[in-house]
Scaffold this motif. Structure first.
Motif, PDB file in Angstrom:
ATOM      1  N   LEU A   6       0.857  -1.185   0.000  1.00 58.48           N
ATOM      2  CA  LEU A   6       0.000   0.000   0.000  1.00 58.48           C
ATOM      3  C   LEU A   6       0.889   1.229   0.000  1.00 58.48           C
ATOM      4  O   LEU A   6       1.827   1.323   0.786  1.00 58.48           O
ATOM      5  N   SER A   7       0.590   2.164  -0.900  1.00 61.74           N
ATOM      6  CA  SER A   7       1.457   3.322  -1.061  1.00 61.74           C
ATOM      7  C   SER A   7       0.833   4.629  -0.608  1.00 61.74           C
ATOM      8  O   SER A   7       1.483   5.665  -0.634  1.00 61.74           O
ATOM      9  N   SER A   8      -0.446   4.586  -0.206  1.00 61.18           N
ATOM     10  CA  SER A   8      -1.094   5.840   0.178  1.00 61.18           C
ATOM     11  C   SER A   8      -2.223   5.563   1.171  1.00 61.18           C
ATOM     12  O   SER A   8      -2.676   4.426   1.316  1.00 61.18           O
ATOM     13  N   LYS A   9      -2.663   6.621   1.819  1.00 55.64           N
ATOM     14  CA  LYS A   9      -3.810   6.505   2.728  1.00 55.64           C
ATOM     15  C   LYS A   9      -5.057   6.112   1.951  1.00 55.64           C
ATOM     16  O   LYS A   9      -5.903   5.379   2.447  1.00 55.64           O
ATOM     17  N   GLU A  10      -5.163   6.595   0.705  1.00 57.23           N
ATOM     18  CA  GLU A  10      -6.320   6.264  -0.133  1.00 57.23           C
ATOM     19  C   GLU A  10      -6.376   4.762  -0.418  1.00 57.23           C
ATOM     20  O   GLU A  10      -7.440   4.150  -0.362  1.00 57.23           O
ATOM     21  N   GLU A  11      -5.224   4.156  -0.717  1.00 60.06           N
ATOM     22  CA  GLU A  11      -5.177   2.718  -0.958  1.00 60.06           C
ATOM     23  C   GLU A  11      -5.551   1.942   0.300  1.00 60.06           C
ATOM     24  O   GLU A  11      -6.293   0.964   0.237  1.00 60.06           O
ATOM     25  N   LEU A  12      -5.052   2.380   1.448  1.00 62.00           N
ATOM     26  CA  LEU A  12      -5.404   1.740   2.710  1.00 62.00           C
ATOM     27  C   LEU A  12      -6.898   1.886   2.977  1.00 62.00           C
ATOM     28  O   LEU A  12      -7.568   0.925   3.359  1.00 62.00           O
ATOM     29  N   SER A  13      -7.434   3.063   2.737  1.00 60.25           N
ATOM     30  CA  SER A  13      -8.856   3.315   2.944  1.00 60.25           C
ATOM     31  C   SER A  13      -9.707   2.404   2.056  1.00 60.25           C
ATOM     32  O   SER A  13     -10.702   1.833   2.503  1.00 60.25           O
ATOM     33  N   THR A  14      -9.300   2.259   0.799  1.00 57.53           N
ATOM     34  CA  THR A  14     -10.029   1.401  -0.132  1.00 57.53           C
ATOM     35  C   THR A  14      -9.985  -0.050   0.325  1.00 57.53           C
ATOM     36  O   THR A  14     -11.018  -0.737   0.342  1.00 57.53           O
ATOM     37  N   ALA A  45     -12.783  -4.702   2.874  1.00 57.29           N
ATOM     38  CA  ALA A  45     -12.823  -5.702   3.945  1.00 57.29           C
ATOM     39  C   ALA A  45     -14.066  -5.524   4.809  1.00 57.29           C
ATOM     40  O   ALA A  45     -14.747  -6.499   5.149  1.00 57.29           O
ATOM     41  N   ILE A  46     -14.391  -4.296   5.154  1.00 58.46           N
ATOM     42  CA  ILE A  46     -15.570  -4.023   5.985  1.00 58.46           C
ATOM     43  C   ILE A  46     -16.849  -4.379   5.230  1.00 58.46           C
ATOM     44  O   ILE A  46     -17.747  -5.040   5.769  1.00 58.46           O
ATOM     45  N   PHE A  47     -16.946  -3.966   3.969  1.00 59.73           N
ATOM     46  CA  PHE A  47     -18.130  -4.282   3.171  1.00 59.73           C
ATOM     47  C   PHE A  47     -18.313  -5.789   3.048  1.00 59.73           C
ATOM     48  O   PHE A  47     -19.417  -6.321   3.205  1.00 59.73           O
ATOM     49  N   THR A  48     -17.223  -6.507   2.766  1.00 63.31           N
ATOM     50  CA  THR A  48     -17.303  -7.955   2.562  1.00 63.31           C
ATOM     51  C   THR A  48     -17.768  -8.665   3.824  1.00 63.31           C
ATOM     52  O   THR A  48     -18.580  -9.589   3.757  1.00 63.31           O
ATOM     53  N   SER A  49     -17.285  -8.241   4.975  1.00 66.27           N
ATOM     54  CA  SER A  49     -17.627  -8.936   6.213  1.00 66.27           C
ATOM     55  C   SER A  49     -18.905  -8.412   6.865  1.00 66.27           C
ATOM     56  O   SER A  49     -19.313  -8.924   7.902  1.00 66.27           O
ATOM     57  N   THR A  50     -19.545  -7.426   6.259  1.00 65.19           N
ATOM     58  CA  THR A  50     -20.798  -6.912   6.827  1.00 65.19           C
ATOM     59  C   THR A  50     -21.925  -7.027   5.803  1.00 65.19           C
ATOM     60  O   THR A  50     -22.640  -8.024   5.773  1.00 65.19           O
ATOM     61  N   LEU A  65      -9.508  -1.217   3.358  1.00 67.33           N
ATOM     62  CA  LEU A  65     -10.329  -1.362   4.565  1.00 67.33           C
ATOM     63  C   LEU A  65     -11.816  -1.333   4.234  1.00 67.33           C
ATOM     64  O   LEU A  65     -12.599  -2.101   4.801  1.00 67.33           O
ATOM     65  N   ALA A  66     -12.223  -0.454   3.313  1.00 66.91           N
ATOM     66  CA  ALA A  66     -13.630  -0.382   2.919  1.00 66.91           C
ATOM     67  C   ALA A  66     -14.094  -1.696   2.309  1.00 66.91           C
ATOM     68  O   ALA A  66     -15.193  -2.177   2.612  1.00 66.91           O
TER      69      ALA A  66
END
Length: 161
Positions: A17-25, A30-35, A27-28
């Protein structure tokens, strides 16, 4: 030998991961998939699978190769017997039911967040979830067959199997 990096590349995910945007994506996703995605595929499975011909867990004969030769006797001989059907219904009921330890999306049993900024974001998130829930209930009002599987109050914070 299992190669995690190969799997990451196969799925189209970056190996770093090279940016906060990539990390945010990430995480989003992962959260969407598990919810929400899990709720969409899990919460209605008993309603679908309880009618065994929709998704027979086993078949005692191969599927017919010609639809013109299908008879009711052939269908009944092909579908699982009563015992297997009951096992299928029990499994899908257990997997699809609300878990006793379920925690709805946006609710937290422990106070992980104590600072004002995160608490305000959590409250904003909960308000948005309430708006979504109210909208879904409004759309379903008066329907004989309501679709309520994606009510935020029925989506878990994470998968609890």
């Amino acid at each position: 030998m299992f190669c995690p990096l190969c799997l990451v590349n196969l799925l189209g995910m970056p190996n770093k991961l090279s940016s906060k945007e990539e990390l945010s994506t990430l995480l989003a996703v992962a959260i969407f998939t598990s919810t929400a995605q899990h709720a969409a595929t899990n919460n209605g499975q008993f309603d679908w699978c309880a009618w065994v011909p929709n998704t027979p867990c086993t078949m005692r004969l191969p599927p017919p190769s010609d639809k013109d030769t299908v008879t009711m006797e052939m269908i009944m001989a092909t579908l699982p017997d009563v015992g297997q059907s009951c096992v299928q219904m029990a499994i899908t009921w257990h997997l699809g039911r609300a878990q006793p330890d379920a925690i709805p999306l946006g609710q937290y049993t422990e106070a992980h967040f104590t600072e004002l900024a995160p608490l305000q974001l959590i409250e904003k998130f909960r308000m948005k979830l309430k708006e979504i829930e109210d909208h879904i209930l409004e759309q379903n009002a008066g329907l004989d067959l309501q679709y309520l599987f994606l009510l935020p109050s029925r989506i878990e914070n994470s998968i609890t199997i």
